[in-house]
Write an enzyme that holds these catalytic residues in place. Sequence first.
Site, PDB file in Angstrom:
ATOM      1  CE  LYS A  66      -4.230  -1.655   2.189  1.00 48.71           C
ATOM      2  NZ  LYS A  66      -5.262  -1.350   3.183  1.00 48.71           N
ATOM      3  CG  ASP A 102      -8.205   1.049   3.386  1.00 40.73           C
ATOM      4  OD1 ASP A 102      -8.981   0.186   2.932  1.00 40.73           O
ATOM      5  OD2 ASP A 102      -6.962   0.946   3.312  1.00 40.73           O
TER       6      ASP A 102
END
Length: 274
Positions: A66, A102
């Site tokens: 990420k 997220d």
Amino acid sequence: MSIKACVIGHPVVHSKSPLIHNYWIKQHDLDGNYEAVDISCEGLENGIRDLVEKDYRGFNVTIPHKESMMNLCDEIDETARQIGAVNTVVIDDGRLKGSNTDAFGFIENIRNEEPGFSFAAGSVVVLGSGGAAKAVVHGLLEHGVPEIFLVNRTKEKALILAESCLAPDKVSIVDWEERSKILEGAAMLVNTTSLGMDGQAALSLDFALLPRDALVTDIVYAPLHTELLKSAKSNGHKIVTGIGMLLHQARPAFKSWYGIMPEVSEELENMVRS
Ligand code: ATR
């Protein structure tokens, strides 16, 4: 032409994302396919080039890529830049456009499970300062939380997170040993550490000072009802499990590739839980 997407990670075999996205592809009768592609850290750049050459529409990014993905995108949206991590990429004419869903997933989960909860109601205690915590803190600040107490075993990491977040003046750092004391007066408690996850140690916490009407949520979803959530419930708190964050973060990613904002059905939730 079939629209291909995938999740890249290492390891990635246990990812629930293929199940979620293929459920929506089928539900909306789309011509597409979503798979898990294992790419090592050393092979990340080549692995991504391969996806571009194979005409993928885009991909999700999971552990451990990420943060590295930030350096490989041609464009990064404001949210991903602020969080410092990319979890969704759209491939547009060979260009990689990174975003992060997220924080959206975290907030949408709370909104859906506890519609009466007001983010402006009071302070929030966030346990942990890893990648997930960055997204949670971002989402909370974006939605008007007045004050965050950030508690992490490694204080240095909490300090770095606080300094680089959306509103550093609203975040106070608290020692890990003080985590039970800081619960006094909080409107919400969030666990973003890996404690309580299957195979990990439990999170020890004393709920005595947490107001009864405070909400407790855990981003760990295996098990669904962590020891933290069980104790919170037996102490009279409202709880929100972590599975919804996983499901809701997938929605804008799906939309960015397939053009439809999908919904989280009970059937999908049960499939992902089992
Ligand atoms: P993620 O990206 O899922 O957030 P991570 O970046 O590895 O994962 O972060 C894991 C979090 O769990 C960190 O806040 C970590 O604390 P440290 O920063 O001190 O490592 C926390 N954590 C993991 N094991 C822990 C333990 N035994 N006690 C306390 N905190 C722990």
